[in-house]
Enzyme design. Structure first.
Site, short mmCIF file in Angstrom:
data_model
loop_
_atom_site.label_atom_id
_atom_site.label_comp_id
_atom_site.label_asym_id
_atom_site.label_seq_id
_atom_site.Cartn_x
_atom_site.Cartn_y
_atom_site.Cartn_z
N TYR A 164 0.83 -1.21 0.00
CA TYR A 164 0.00 0.00 0.00
C TYR A 164 0.87 1.27 0.00
O TYR A 164 0.61 2.22 -0.74
CB TYR A 164 -0.89 -0.06 1.24
CG TYR A 164 -1.89 1.04 1.40
CD1 TYR A 164 -3.06 1.08 0.66
CD2 TYR A 164 -1.68 2.04 2.36
CE1 TYR A 164 -3.99 2.09 0.84
CE2 TYR A 164 -2.61 3.05 2.55
CZ TYR A 164 -3.76 3.07 1.79
OH TYR A 164 -4.68 4.07 1.98
N LYS A 168 0.85 4.18 -2.79
CA LYS A 168 0.40 5.53 -2.44
C LYS A 168 1.47 6.58 -2.71
O LYS A 168 1.15 7.69 -3.16
CB LYS A 168 -0.03 5.57 -0.96
CG LYS A 168 -1.34 4.83 -0.71
CD LYS A 168 -2.39 5.22 -1.72
CE LYS A 168 -3.80 5.17 -1.23
NZ LYS A 168 -4.77 5.55 -2.27
N1 LIG Z 1 -9.58 6.38 5.49
C1 LIG Z 1 -8.33 6.78 5.67
O1 LIG Z 1 -7.89 7.15 6.79
C2 LIG Z 1 -7.37 6.78 4.52
C3 LIG Z 1 -6.02 7.08 4.77
C4 LIG Z 1 -5.15 7.18 3.71
C5 LIG Z 1 -5.61 6.97 2.42
N2 LIG Z 1 -6.92 6.63 2.22
C6 LIG Z 1 -7.34 6.40 0.84
O2 LIG Z 1 -8.55 7.07 0.61
C7 LIG Z 1 -9.29 6.40 -0.41
C8 LIG Z 1 -10.70 6.13 0.08
O3 LIG Z 1 -10.65 5.19 1.14
P1 LIG Z 1 -11.77 5.04 2.26
O4 LIG Z 1 -11.09 5.17 3.56
O5 LIG Z 1 -12.92 5.92 1.95
O6 LIG Z 1 -12.15 3.48 2.10
P2 LIG Z 1 -13.49 2.78 1.55
O7 LIG Z 1 -13.19 1.33 1.53
O8 LIG Z 1 -14.66 3.24 2.35
O9 LIG Z 1 -13.65 3.38 0.09
C9 LIG Z 1 -12.95 2.91 -1.02
C10 LIG Z 1 -13.95 2.70 -2.14
O10 LIG Z 1 -13.26 2.31 -3.32
C11 LIG Z 1 -14.04 1.34 -3.97
N3 LIG Z 1 -13.21 0.52 -4.84
C12 LIG Z 1 -12.28 -0.39 -4.48
N4 LIG Z 1 -11.72 -0.96 -5.55
C13 LIG Z 1 -12.30 -0.39 -6.64
C14 LIG Z 1 -12.13 -0.55 -8.04
N5 LIG Z 1 -11.25 -1.45 -8.56
N6 LIG Z 1 -12.86 0.23 -8.88
C15 LIG Z 1 -13.76 1.12 -8.38
N7 LIG Z 1 -13.98 1.29 -7.06
C16 LIG Z 1 -13.26 0.55 -6.20
C17 LIG Z 1 -14.65 0.53 -2.84
O11 LIG Z 1 -15.79 -0.21 -3.26
C18 LIG Z 1 -14.95 1.60 -1.82
O12 LIG Z 1 -16.27 2.10 -1.91
C19 LIG Z 1 -8.48 5.14 -0.73
O13 LIG Z 1 -7.67 5.37 -1.85
C20 LIG Z 1 -7.63 4.95 0.50
O14 LIG Z 1 -6.48 4.21 0.23
C21 LIG Z 1 -7.81 6.53 3.23
#
Ligand SMILES: NC(=O)c1ccc[n+]([C@@H]2O[C@H](COP(=O)([O-])OP(=O)(O)OC[C@H]3O[C@@H](n4cnc5c(N)ncnc54)[C@H](O)[C@@H]3O)[C@@H](O)[C@H]2O)c1
Length: 303
Positions: A164, A168
């Site tokens: 990851y 990222k």
């Molecule tokens: N939540 C955090 O603290 C955090 C921290 C750092 C980075 N992020 C990044 O933020 C973004 C959103 O994450 P989140 O926390 O909302 O998680 P989440 O799991 O709620 O949302 C991610 C969404 O992406 C969709 N998804 C996954 N694979 C896919 C694909 N191949 N095609 C289309 N859609 C797809 C999932 O169905 C999901 O709805 C991600 O890229 C995650 O890595 C989140």
């Protein structure tokens, strides 16, 4: 009075917008007048399965609030289908938020190729495919805003997230070059490293803090970066819990050795403190600035 951020007539694609941060971004873009393509494959947080209802629910929410949205259920690895869907539904694309993501956390010695490949495919190849498909349209209309979703796990590292973290920080590398290539066509490209209470972080963050880290607290930055008001490009922002800060590279002034005479590992050891001393450090903005000290060293010892 503060300037209002409007996105009327702008078409925004938010990937992975069926839940979590993406859903919050999509709702806020729509509230600011944008037409939103809500993409989500609807699989598990580990990237298994698919379900159309995630994107459909968010579209229904946007429409119920008087906004304009269409659902798309393709994987980001089929980026051209997502962009085509936006063109078919709304006739153009102006803003792309690469947000879709999954986790396959494992310590490196337990990680297998499928954990590595799937995380790479969704985050890096997926963001590449959607952005690559949108890019000619952004260039042609001389306007675009692209936001990539990086992570502090990439910037600082995190146990169990080798795959990851690689993906990222890779997206930040992509951000920096696309910002350079997009500038002459008014395509501005930035990255965020968000923290939010979503299914991805549930169980990892203490419940009390999790509750407070509402996904909606990340979206105002994303909508600003996606607006015409914003002139920032090539930036990286940490954001969450109602706080936003900008991150940049810092490099020590370093130590110079005579390139003609050569120098030894012992010389490196003897200068280690100076090599790692951040007093008066530089913050190079580009490759040319980054190479300045090295070139100065060559000149210093030139015949
Ligand atoms: N939540 C955090 O603290 C955090 C921290 C750092 C980075 N992020 C990044 O933020 C973004 C959103 O994450 P989140 O926390 O909302 O998680 P989440 O799991 O709620 O949302 C991610 C969404 O992406 C969709 N998804 C996954 N694979 C896919 C694909 N191949 N095609 C289309 N859609 C797809 C999932 O169905 C999901 O709805 C991600 O890229 C995650 O890595 C989140």
């Amino acid at each position: 009075m503060s300037e209002s951020v409007r996105l009327e007539d702008k078409v925004v694609i938010v990937t992975g917008a069926g839940g979590g941060l993406g859903r919050a971004h999509a709702l806020l873009f729509a509230r600011h007048g944008a037409k939103v393509l809500v993409n989500d494959l609807g699989g598990s947080a580990q990237g298994e399965g698919a379900n159309a209802s995630a994107a459909d629910r968010v579209v229904a929410e946007i429409r119920a609030a008087g906004g304009t949205a269409e659902a798309n259920h393709d994987s980001v690895t089929d980026g051209e289908k997502i962009v085509q869907n936006a063109l078919d539904a709304f006739g153009r694309v102006d803003v792309l938020v690469n947000n879709a993501g999954i986790l396959r956390d494992k310590s490196f010695h337990k990680m297998d190729d499928s954990d590595w490949d799937l995380v790479y495919r969704v985050h890096v190849e997926g963001a590449y495919k959607v952005t690559r498909a949108a890019w000619p349209h952004l260039r042609e209309q001389n306007y675009g805003r692209v936001i990539f979703t990086a992570s502090t796990s990439g910037i600082y590292g995190n146990f169990g997230q080798a795959n990851y973290g690689m993906a990222k920080l890779g997206l930040y590398g992509l951000t920096r070059t696309l910002a350079i290539e997009g500038r002459k066509n008014n395509i501005l490209v930035n990255a965020i490293a968000p923290t939010g209470g979503t299914r991805m972080t549930e169980g990892l963050i203490p419940p009390q803090v999790f509750e407070q880290l509402k996904p909606e607290l990340v979206s105002p930055l994303v909508v600003y970066l996606g607006s015409e008001n914003c002139q920032e490009t090539s930036g990286l922002f940490e954001v969450g819990g109602g706080w936003i800060g900008k991150v940049r590279w810092e490099r020590s002034l370093g130590a110079g050795f005579d390139p003609r005479a050569g120098f030894s590992p012992e010389d490196v050891a003897a200068h280690w403190q100076q090599i790692c001393d951040f007093d008066g450090a530089a913050h190079p903005k580009d490759n040319i600035e980054a190479l300045k000290e090295m070139m100065a060293n060559l000149q210093k010892y030139a015949l």
